[in-house]
Design a protein around this motif. Structure first.
Motif, PDB file in Angstrom:
ATOM      1  N   LYS A 375     -16.062  29.282  68.321  1.00  0.00           N
ATOM      2  CA  LYS A 375     -14.799  28.558  68.496  1.00  0.00           C
ATOM      3  C   LYS A 375     -15.049  27.056  68.559  1.00  0.00           C
ATOM      4  CE  LYS A 375     -10.767  28.044  71.507  1.00  0.00           C
ATOM      5  NZ  LYS A 375     -10.080  28.463  72.757  1.00  0.00           N
ATOM      6  N   LEU A 376     -16.109  26.650  69.267  1.00  0.00           N
ATOM      7  CA  LEU A 376     -16.421  25.226  69.319  1.00  0.00           C
ATOM      8  C   LEU A 376     -16.708  24.701  67.916  1.00  0.00           C
ATOM      9  CD1 LEU A 376     -17.038  22.567  70.705  1.00  0.00           C
ATOM     10  CD2 LEU A 376     -19.382  23.387  71.095  1.00  0.00           C
ATOM     11  N   TYR A 377     -17.508  25.423  67.170  1.00  0.00           N
ATOM     12  CA  TYR A 377     -17.827  24.986  65.808  1.00  0.00           C
ATOM     13  C   TYR A 377     -16.558  24.790  64.987  1.00  0.00           C
ATOM     14  CZ  TYR A 377     -19.546  25.012  61.017  1.00  0.00           C
ATOM     15  OH  TYR A 377     -19.790  24.683  59.698  1.00  0.00           O
ATOM     16  N   ARG A 378     -15.656  25.756  65.042  1.00  0.00           N
ATOM     17  CA  ARG A 378     -14.420  25.670  64.244  1.00  0.00           C
ATOM     18  C   ARG A 378     -13.523  24.530  64.716  1.00  0.00           C
ATOM     19  NH1 ARG A 378     -14.617  31.322  65.135  1.00  0.00           N
ATOM     20  NH2 ARG A 378     -12.929  31.152  66.670  1.00  0.00           N
ATOM     21  N   SER A 379     -13.655  24.128  65.985  1.00  0.00           N
ATOM     22  CA  SER A 379     -12.802  23.081  66.539  1.00  0.00           C
ATOM     23  C   SER A 379     -13.299  21.675  66.225  1.00  0.00           C
ATOM     24  CB  SER A 379     -12.701  23.233  68.060  1.00  0.00           C
ATOM     25  OG  SER A 379     -12.168  24.484  68.424  1.00  0.00           O
ATOM     26  N   LEU A 380     -14.547  21.561  65.792  1.00  0.00           N
ATOM     27  CA  LEU A 380     -15.124  20.254  65.526  1.00  0.00           C
ATOM     28  C   LEU A 380     -14.538  19.625  64.269  1.00  0.00           C
ATOM     29  CD1 LEU A 380     -18.906  21.050  66.218  1.00  0.00           C
ATOM     30  CD2 LEU A 380     -17.316  19.832  67.728  1.00  0.00           C
ATOM     31  N   SER A 381     -14.613  18.313  64.195  1.00  0.00           N
ATOM     32  CA  SER A 381     -14.224  17.621  62.966  1.00  0.00           C
ATOM     33  C   SER A 381     -15.198  18.006  61.852  1.00  0.00           C
ATOM     34  CB  SER A 381     -14.264  16.113  63.183  1.00  0.00           C
ATOM     35  OG  SER A 381     -15.602  15.681  63.375  1.00  0.00           O
ATOM     36  N   PRO A 382     -14.797  17.909  60.584  1.00  0.00           N
ATOM     37  CA  PRO A 382     -15.718  18.242  59.477  1.00  0.00           C
ATOM     38  C   PRO A 382     -17.038  17.479  59.565  1.00  0.00           C
ATOM     39  CG  PRO A 382     -13.487  18.025  58.641  1.00  0.00           C
ATOM     40  CD  PRO A 382     -13.441  17.609  60.084  1.00  0.00           C
TER      41      PRO A 382
END
Length: 461
Positions: A375-382
């Motif tokens: 979830k953290l990964y998906r929430s990060l900016s590109p």
């Protein structure tokens, strides 16, 4: 000020004075500010001279007993100003020649003198708090602080008996030398905790601000000990240890509050627990509060304390905790914190993590290949997603998969991030494993790597 909002102000009176007649003000807001006992003789002497000049004036029974000295409310300053230029309402503005109201206030301030200024204002937002107010206000009366103190309560459209309870306690507070300022409004809906706190600060006059929730109880030494700490740490938010009520509620959270090391008060600011010193324990200088800015007034669902805390950190503020239990911190279903969605908190945390930590790293590893790590990964900016070198874990099944595929990516070739054993991973780490839940297993694994918190890793659990 919203149309139709009615402001209600009252406070204790100790000396008499003529009521200032104001015209052209919408809305009209008047403070009745009592003076410390040390100031009474000088002000009464001024009033006696005024009365001797009034031909045929007769002294009313109320004036013989002692009346009140009114001050005109001034708007809050631009709180983004630097501390040295802060013009918060506690600092009297220079008199304006063509404004008799400001001239009257400046004249009275010169009579009072610097020695009578309030040192600490207890900031108390109130909304439907009748169940807890008696115990809360009793704890204000019982403070052992020997300096000058006031209570600044703001009633945010309570529909219960809260305002009457405050009025009842006003006399008891006055009897022990504590000024009382009561503000509020009776609109159909409350304006929110952030608004109420800001208004309580605006109407207060103390050099230092001691924040208190209406459902909590202070230990007698709280104001004294935090005041002493605040003098030594002028740009810091001062907190303290707490005792949870009921004792068995949020045990893990309470341990975290009370046991963070001084260093962790700044390194563990990204966790789901929120501010490393909890809002009901905050104590700071008015000058620093003005420098950081006011609380967000978005109302229900806004984490105003978290946002203020983040702004405080961004502006170079420190965090200090008095390592004594100075507050009974109550847990109940009606607490305002329950109105804030977990997803709202999550999004603010991610943006703060990116701004304060990730922008300084060229690559990093996310510790936890499970739900929270992904979830953290998906929430990060590109841009920050591209910095993720790997996930790491201890779960052999997750490690055996070899990599995590980000299926939601808009790229034609979906990113695949390696999954490694934590011993094979490369720091720095963002750790998405909850502390104090694995019987010490996770903490032991982390300790084997001999890393430094705040340099080699941050917790985002």
């Amino acid at each position: 000020m919203e149309a139709g909002m009615k402001l209600l102000f009252s406070c204790s009176g100790a000396v008499q004075g003529p009521l200032l007649q104001l015209t052209g003000c919408t809305p009209l807001v008047v403070y009745f500010i009592p003076l410390p006992r040390a100031c009474l003789m000088c002000v009464q002497g001024v009033r006696k001279r005024e009365m001797s000049e009034e031909v045929g004036a007769s002294r009313s029974p109320s004036s013989a007993a002692g009346g009140q000295v009114p001050f005109v409310h001034e708007e809050l300053c631009d709180c983004d100003s630097v501390p040295a230029k802060c013009k918060c309402p506690a600092a009297p503005s220079p008199p304006v020649p063509d404004n008799p109201q400001l001239q009257s206030r400046a004249s009275l301030d010169s009579i009072i003198g610097e020695g009578c200024r309030i040192q600490v204002s207890v900031i108390l937002p109130v909304h439907n708090s009748e169940c807890w107010l008696d115990e809360c206000l009793k704890s204000v009366v019982e403070q052992d602080f020997e300096g000058t103190m006031e209570l600044s309560a703001f009633n945010d459209a309570s529909k219960d008996n809260s305002i009457n309870i405050i009025e009842k306690w006003k006399l008891k507070l006055e009897d022990v030398g504590i000024r009382v300022v009561i503000g509020g409004h009776d609109s159909p809906q409350p304006q929110g905790v952030g608004f109420a706190k800001n208004q309580a600060v605006i109407q207060s006059s103390g050099t230092y601000l001691c924040f208190l929730d209406s459902d909590d109880v202070m230990m007698p030494q709280r104001v004294r000990l935090q005041y002493e700490a605040a003098i030594q740490h002028s740009n810091s938010i001062i907190g303290c240890q707490v005792r949870r009520e009921p004792l068995d509620s949020t045990e893990r959270y309470t341990r975290w509050i009370n046991n963070l090391t001084p260093g962790q008060l700044l390194t563990q600011v990204f966790t789901s627990h929120g501010p490393t010193v909890i809002m009901p324990t905050w104590f700071c200088s008015r000058e620093w509060f003005c420098h950081v800015g006011k609380f967000d007034e978005g109302g229900k669902g806004v984490p105003e304390d978290l946002l203020f805390f983040y702004d405080h950190i961004r502006k170079g503020g420190g965090v200090f905790r008095v390592d004594q239990c100075l507050l009974q911190y109550r847990y109940h279903p009606q607490a305002a914190t329950h109105s804030v969605l977990e997803e709202t908190i999550w999004n603010h945390r991610v943006r703060f993590l990116e701004d304060r930590a990730l922008k300084h790293w060229t690559s990093f590893t996310i510790w936890n290949a499970g739900k929270q790590g992904r979830k953290l990964y998906r929430s990060l900016s590109p841009a920050n997603q591209k910095k993720v070198a790997a996930f790491c874990d201890v779960d052999e099944n997750k490690i055996a998969k070899g990599f995590y595929t980000y299926q939601e990516s808009k790229e034609r070739r979906k990113p695949q991030i390696p999954i490694q054993h934590f011993k094979d991973a490369t720091p720095p780490f963002i750790i998405c494993v909850k502390l104090d839940l694995t019987g010490g297993g996770f903490e032991e694994n982390l300790a084997t790597l001999d890393l430094k918190e705040g340099l080699d890793y941050y917790h985002f659990n």
